[in-house]
Design an enzyme around this catalytic site. Structure first.
Site, PDB file in Angstrom:
ATOM      1  N   ARG A  17       0.818  -1.204   0.000  1.00 13.31           N
ATOM      2  CA  ARG A  17       0.000   0.000   0.000  1.00 13.31           C
ATOM      3  C   ARG A  17       0.859   1.265   0.000  1.00 13.31           C
ATOM      4  NH1 ARG A  17      -3.908  -0.651   4.798  1.00 13.31           N
ATOM      5  NH2 ARG A  17      -1.858  -0.868   5.687  1.00 13.31           N
ATOM      6  N   LYS A 115       0.736 -18.944   8.783  1.00 10.52           N
ATOM      7  CA  LYS A 115      -0.214 -18.836   9.881  1.00 10.52           C
ATOM      8  C   LYS A 115      -0.358 -17.398  10.382  1.00 10.52           C
ATOM      9  CE  LYS A 115       1.989 -18.975  14.129  1.00 10.52           C
ATOM     10  NZ  LYS A 115       3.228 -18.607  14.440  1.00 10.52           N
ATOM     11  N   HIS A 145       7.303 -22.588   9.360  1.00 12.61           N
ATOM     12  CA  HIS A 145       8.748 -22.420   9.149  1.00 12.61           C
ATOM     13  C   HIS A 145       9.569 -23.454   9.925  1.00 12.61           C
ATOM     14  CE1 HIS A 145       8.791 -20.060  12.914  1.00 12.61           C
ATOM     15  NE2 HIS A 145      10.106 -20.166  12.903  1.00 12.61           N
ATOM     16  N   LYS A 149      13.474 -25.914   9.003  1.00 14.15           N
ATOM     17  CA  LYS A 149      14.712 -25.936   9.793  1.00 14.15           C
ATOM     18  C   LYS A 149      15.507 -27.194   9.426  1.00 14.15           C
ATOM     19  CE  LYS A 149      12.872 -23.288  13.662  1.00 14.15           C
ATOM     20  NZ  LYS A 149      13.659 -22.077  13.859  1.00 14.15           N
ATOM     21  N   GLU A 183      11.545 -20.314  24.546  1.00 13.31           N
ATOM     22  CA  GLU A 183      12.110 -19.042  24.064  1.00 13.31           C
ATOM     23  C   GLU A 183      12.465 -18.168  25.254  1.00 13.31           C
ATOM     24  OE1 GLU A 183      10.202 -17.489  20.255  1.00 13.31           O
ATOM     25  OE2 GLU A 183       8.514 -18.306  21.366  1.00 13.31           O
ATOM     26  N   ASP A 202      -0.535 -20.001  18.824  1.00 15.03           N
ATOM     27  CA  ASP A 202       0.664 -19.467  18.170  1.00 15.03           C
ATOM     28  C   ASP A 202       1.713 -20.558  17.890  1.00 15.03           C
ATOM     29  OD1 ASP A 202       2.304 -17.258  17.254  1.00 15.03           O
ATOM     30  OD2 ASP A 202       3.508 -17.532  19.070  1.00 15.03           O
ATOM     31  N   HIS A 207       3.638 -25.516  15.042  1.00 12.34           N
ATOM     32  CA  HIS A 207       5.022 -26.010  15.099  1.00 12.34           C
ATOM     33  C   HIS A 207       5.157 -27.302  15.911  1.00 12.34           C
ATOM     34  CE1 HIS A 207       5.703 -22.197  13.346  1.00 12.34           C
ATOM     35  NE2 HIS A 207       5.843 -21.484  14.450  1.00 12.34           N
ATOM     36  N   LYS A 299       7.230 -18.611  26.389  1.00 16.11           N
ATOM     37  CA  LYS A 299       8.094 -17.435  26.238  1.00 16.11           C
ATOM     38  C   LYS A 299       8.690 -17.087  27.599  1.00 16.11           C
ATOM     39  CE  LYS A 299       6.046 -15.686  22.126  1.00 16.11           C
ATOM     40  NZ  LYS A 299       6.978 -16.170  21.121  1.00 16.11           N
TER      41      LYS A 299
END
Ligand code: BG6
Length: 452
Positions: A17, A115, A145, A149, A183, A202, A207, A299
């Site tokens: 845009r 996703k 993704h 890996k 993480e 998420d 995953h 996380k």
């Protein structure tokens, strides 16, 4: 940089845009590349070739504007076209529609989406139906993704290119499997997105379930997209539905040492969204009945670490005296990141003259050491997947029915979590997660491997 020969004569047209022209876009791309590579790391000739491939078209995703000029730019290119939709998911449908009606779509067009592919079974089905009216399944590349890996792909080589593992790859010999994606980062600047989704949507729905599939699936007849995806689908369909939250632990990080906790990061003081989830999953089939899969992701944990550990049963009988110390079960640990590699934990005799004493020792393979320079320059997951789109290889992409099967298993878990009166359990930032997650294993007489 990008795959040399394969991309000769190719063009990359950014469509967005923002008011920008091709030169402005090239400047942006150059700055981003320099920033990513670090000072002096880019080959000036390669950089120039790459930048010359770039072009820019201003486009209105939901309106008419710009589509004709995008089609003009594509005119004369007889080669394959890949459209990578790096946009909010509610635009997948409208953009696909425009691609079809404006004439940009050719029989060899590929559509790449990532996703969130829906937020539950119903919305995932609606998205699949919508895309199916415009594209054939062979044209749709759904990225996860994690499948790009290097170590994840190696998992398939490990299982299906070595005769050693297959005879013991089942519940007769495997006690359980642990999959951890930990993480250190918090939700940072993505608070608004994350707070609507949480760790289950998420990470777990995609995953972690994809990793579970690769460990649990039957050997496919060929290393070929539908053969692999058929086997993964069977695993997803064999997952025992969970009844309530008895085998699920949700957590939310709290800040320590003055650092913000989840609710501050998400800018939602009363948030009930989980930043951590652990699930005991069971696969109801002949191979895995009796060997649970413990999955956890979160996380702000102690370390960034993604690992799959296959924990074997202990030796059936010890011939050694008690003074030798006990045996420990063998563990095959596949480390996805960092320090990608594979370790097999063995019990050996402690070296030295002290008689028979047993101890643990790792049989270790890190890619960086074993493969030398090649191990160090492993392609990034996205690099690999984008090359697969160009090559037309869907093996590492999720098929629509897989995505739906994953949601079918996840939906009741989310419904139970949303209906639960209690909040997710708090855990300290940089710890190994909530207490109850430890209990999930302890009550079965097992323990998690360290997050380190
Ligand atoms: C993404 C999630 O899919 O994966 C993020 O949306 C997460 O929340 C990320 O941080 C983790 O990916 P990686 O490759 O850094 O392990």
């Amino acid at each position: 940089m990008l795959g040399g020969q394969a991309l000769q004569g190719s063009r990359i047209i950014a469509a967005a845009r923002r008011e920008l022209d091709a030169d402005g876009f090239r400047h942006m791309a150059e700055a981003a590349l320099r920033n990513h590579a670090g000072p002096g790391k880019l080959d000036p000739d390669q950089l120039a070739v790459f930048l010359a491939m770039l072009d820019y078209v201003r486009i209105d995703a939901e309106g008419e504007g710009g589509w004709a000029s995008l089609c003009d730019r594509l005119e004369g290119s007889e080669r394959m076209r890949a459209f990578y939709l790096s946009v909010a998911p509610q635009l997948f449908g409208p953009i696909s529609e425009r691609l079809a009606t404006s004439g940009c779509r050719t029989p060899d067009t590929r559509l790449v989406v990532e996703k969130p592919l829906g937020r539950d079974l119903e919305s995932a089905q609606a998205l699949n139906r919508q895309l199916a009216t415009l594209f054939e399944e062979r044209q749709i590349y759904r990225i996860d993704h994690y499948l790009g890996k290097e170590t994840v792909q190696n998992l398939m080589a490990l299982r299906f290119a070595n005769a050693l593992f297959e005879p013991i790859w089942n519940a007769r010999h495997v006690d359980h499997v642990q999959i951890t994606v930990a993480e250190r980062v918090g939700v940072g600047g993505r608070g608004a997105y994350y707070d609507r989704n949480g760790a289950i949507r998420d990470m777990m729905q995609n995953h972690l379930l994809q990793l579970l599939c690769l460990i649990a699936m039957e050997p496919p007849a060929h290393f070929e997209p539908d053969a692999v995806r058929d086997e993964k689908l069977k695993v997803l369909r064999s997952l025992k539905p969970l009844d309530g939250l008895g085998d699920v632990v949700r957590g939310q990080y709290r800040g320590i040492n003055g650092e913000a906790g989840y609710c501050e990061d998400a800018e939602n003081p009363g948030s009930r969204t989980e930043s951590f989830v652990a699930i005991k999953a069971e696969i109801a089939n002949w191979r895995w009945n009796g060997a649970p899969f413990y999955l956890r992701t979160g996380k702000r944990l102690r370390a960034r670490m993604s690992e799959i550990a296959v924990v074997f049963k202990d030796a059936p009988h010890s011939i050694f005296p008690e003074s030798a110390g006990g045996t420990r079960p063998n563990v095959l640990a596949i480390r996805l990141q960092p320090d990608e590699g594979i370790t097999l934990r063995l019990t050996i005799k402690e070296p030295g003259p002290g008689g028979m004493r047993l101890c643990e020792a790792p049989l270790d393979m890190t890619f960086a050491e074993t493969m030398g320079a090649e191990g160090l320059s492993m392609p990034d997951a996205y690099e690999r997947l984008v090359m697969d789109v160009i090559r037309g290889d869907q093996t590492l992409f999720m098929r629509g029915d897989e995505v739906e099967a994953a949601w079918r298993w996840i939906d009741p878990i989310i419904a139970a979590a949303e209906a639960a009166p209690e909040r997710p359990q708090s855990y300290d930032s940089y710890s190994s997660g909530p207490e109850d997650a430890l209990m999930l294993m302890h009550r079965d007489g097992r323990r998690w491997r360290a997050v380190a």
